[in-house]
Motif scaffolding. Structure first.
Motif, mmCIF file in Angstrom:
data_model
loop_
_atom_site.group_PDB
_atom_site.id
_atom_site.type_symbol
_atom_site.label_atom_id
_atom_site.label_comp_id
_atom_site.label_asym_id
_atom_site.label_seq_id
_atom_site.Cartn_x
_atom_site.Cartn_y
_atom_site.Cartn_z
ATOM 1 N N ALA A 33 0.833 -1.205 0.000
ATOM 2 C CA ALA A 33 0.000 0.000 0.000
ATOM 3 C C ALA A 33 0.867 1.255 0.000
ATOM 4 C CB ALA A 33 -0.934 -0.001 1.206
ATOM 5 N N ALA A 37 1.257 4.002 -3.012
ATOM 6 C CA ALA A 37 0.913 5.405 -2.755
ATOM 7 C C ALA A 37 2.008 6.344 -3.246
ATOM 8 C CB ALA A 37 0.677 5.610 -1.261
ATOM 9 N N LYS A 40 3.095 4.542 -7.376
ATOM 10 C CA LYS A 40 2.007 4.162 -8.286
ATOM 11 C C LYS A 40 2.266 2.791 -8.920
ATOM 12 C CE LYS A 40 0.288 8.150 -7.326
ATOM 13 N NZ LYS A 40 -0.799 8.245 -6.335
ATOM 14 N N ASP A 247 -4.100 2.242 -7.780
ATOM 15 C CA ASP A 247 -5.043 3.033 -6.979
ATOM 16 C C ASP A 247 -5.694 2.188 -5.894
ATOM 17 O OD1 ASP A 247 -4.505 5.323 -8.406
ATOM 18 O OD2 ASP A 247 -6.173 5.046 -9.811
ATOM 19 N N ALA A 248 -6.204 1.035 -6.268
ATOM 20 C CA ALA A 248 -6.849 0.157 -5.290
ATOM 21 C C ALA A 248 -5.846 -0.344 -4.255
ATOM 22 C CB ALA A 248 -7.505 -1.024 -5.999
ATOM 23 N N THR A 249 -4.625 -0.628 -4.694
ATOM 24 C CA THR A 249 -3.593 -1.093 -3.767
ATOM 25 C C THR A 249 -3.279 -0.039 -2.715
ATOM 26 O OG1 THR A 249 -2.587 -2.502 -5.465
ATOM 27 C CG2 THR A 249 -1.215 -1.923 -3.583
ATOM 28 N N SER A 250 -3.159 1.215 -3.129
ATOM 29 C CA SER A 250 -2.814 2.294 -2.189
ATOM 30 C C SER A 250 -3.955 2.605 -1.219
ATOM 31 C CB SER A 250 -2.440 3.557 -2.964
ATOM 32 O OG SER A 250 -3.541 4.033 -3.729
ATOM 33 N N ARG A 251 -5.198 2.284 -1.585
ATOM 34 C CA ARG A 251 -6.339 2.605 -0.733
ATOM 35 C C ARG A 251 -6.569 1.579 0.369
ATOM 36 N NH1 ARG A 251 -8.976 4.110 -5.654
ATOM 37 N NH2 ARG A 251 -10.039 2.086 -5.671
ATOM 38 N N HIS A 252 -6.143 0.349 0.144
ATOM 39 C CA HIS A 252 -6.392 -0.710 1.119
ATOM 40 C C HIS A 252 -5.284 -0.740 2.178
ATOM 41 C CE1 HIS A 252 -9.853 -2.590 -0.784
ATOM 42 N NE2 HIS A 252 -9.228 -2.555 -1.947
#
Length: 368
Positions: A33, A37, A40, A247-252
């Motif tokens: 994550a 962030a 990318k 994007d999904a990886t950085s949000r979780h």
């Protein structure tokens, strides 16, 4: 005066497995994550760079270990800096190890209570996990190393199963375009990985090389284990980007756990995220125990106790309490990890070891 169990030695193979578990540790679940962030879709490149920084750090640690092959970290603090300055620095490292163990205990409790059993109080989870850590320490470092040998093949099996089952979910376009983020974000992400996985290697000086049966081979094993553990982290980071996207990886908070949820074969093999949870439980247990081992053994050295075991239970109780307050909330945790953690771990993992190495070389040259 040394703790009694310092007469025991672990093999080079056991040391290698311990380093690999420690490298993977909490990193496998949380670091993708942070990398996503900052870097990318180039997070996997940052992971490679972070592993490279870790290998350079291990070369430094091997040099320091060669200078003091029969001493632990606490002992050569006093040897180099004198009694009082050495004890003061040792206290700082004992506190560093204690904070590290408390932080990992919080990560474990937070993961269980948010992802697996949300109705379970975090206090109960932390107490149960700390009890297992204390039990492992009371059995001794040799028993702990043998347990790591037993669990390691199972860890590799779970890792390979997860990688094979997630391959059909890969989308290559998720890592394109390559090298879009630039050098500065890549370096920041790489430093974050090195800080989490490698700069905390300083705790290994409580067993390396003095507690390894063949110290001359331990240095090479240190490098190999760092590389192999780094490869696991690189693969997991690459898979999270390829499957989830940056994007999904950085949000979780736990992207690799979400990755395992994506496994689906013919609507039959599904929801086997327990594979990732099992891998993480193995690795974070040994990392937490090694942190706590460095804390209690270092304290036993300073207090000149014959055995460190009487300290394990009271220190374990304090550890549980501190794990509940080390991070007041998730926002504080995210801010600490992104702003304070890197300078903090650089001081203990790089700057002070460089100072010790330089002091040792200067004193040796002066004596000659």
């Amino acid at each position: 005066m040394r703790p009694l169990n310092e007469t025991t030695k672990i093999s080079v193979r056991q040391f290698t497995v311990l380093v690999m578990f420690y490298t993977i540790g909490s990193t496998i679940l949380i670091i993708p994550a942070g990398l996503a962030a900052d870097a990318k879709q180039d997070a996997w490149i940052a992971a490679i760079a972070g592993v490279g920084l870790g290998l350079l750090l291990v070369l430094l640690y091997n040099r320091i270990g060669n200078l003091f092959p029969d001493m632990t970290l606490v002992q050569y603090h006093e040897r180099l800096l004198g009694k009082w300055a050495g004890k003061a620095l040792s206290l700082l490292y004992i506190f560093f190890s204690f904070i590290g163990a408390a932080t990992l205990l919080f990560y474990m409790g937070n993961f269980i209570t948010t992802q697996v059993m949300p109705d379970t109080p975090i206090q109960f989870v932390n107490m149960l996990f700390a009890l297992i850590v204390v039990m492992g320490l009371r059995l001794g470092i040799e028993t702990l190393a043998r347990a790591a040998e037993i669990f390691f093949p199972w860890f590799i099996l779970l890792f390979l199963v997860m990688v094979i089952l997630i391959v059909p979910q890969i989308h290559v376009q998720n890592i394109q375009p390559v090298f879009e983020t630039g050098i500065k974000p890549l370096f920041k992400a790489a430093l974050s990985l090195a800080g989490t996985a490698s700069l905390t290697y300083i705790v290994f000086f409580m067993i390396f090389p003095s507690r390894v049966s063949k110290p001359e081979k331990a240095a090479k094993a240190f490098i190999i284990a760092t590389l192999l553990g780094g490869i696991v982290i690189i693969v997991i980071t690459l898979l999270t980007i390829l499957v989830l996207g940056s994007d999904a990886t950085s949000r979780h908070a736990f992207p690799s756990y979400v990755l395992a949820r994506k496994i689906s074969l013919g609507n039959f093999v599904e929801r086997i995220e327990s594979i990732m949870a099992g891998m993480w439980f193995f690795s974070i247990y040994f990392k937490t125990t090694l942190y706590f081992y460095a804390c209690v053994v270092g304290l036993a050295h300073m207090l000149k106790l014959k055995d460190y075991r009487p300290l394990t239970l009271p220190m374990g109780m304090i550890l549980v309490v501190y794990s509940l307050v080390v991070y007041p909330n998730a926002v504080y945790m995210a801010q600490w990890d992104s702003t304070v953690f890197i300078p903090y771990v650089l001081s203990f993992g790089l700057l002070i070891p460089l100072f010790l190495w330089g002091t040792a070389l200067f004193r040796r040259k002066k004596i000659k």
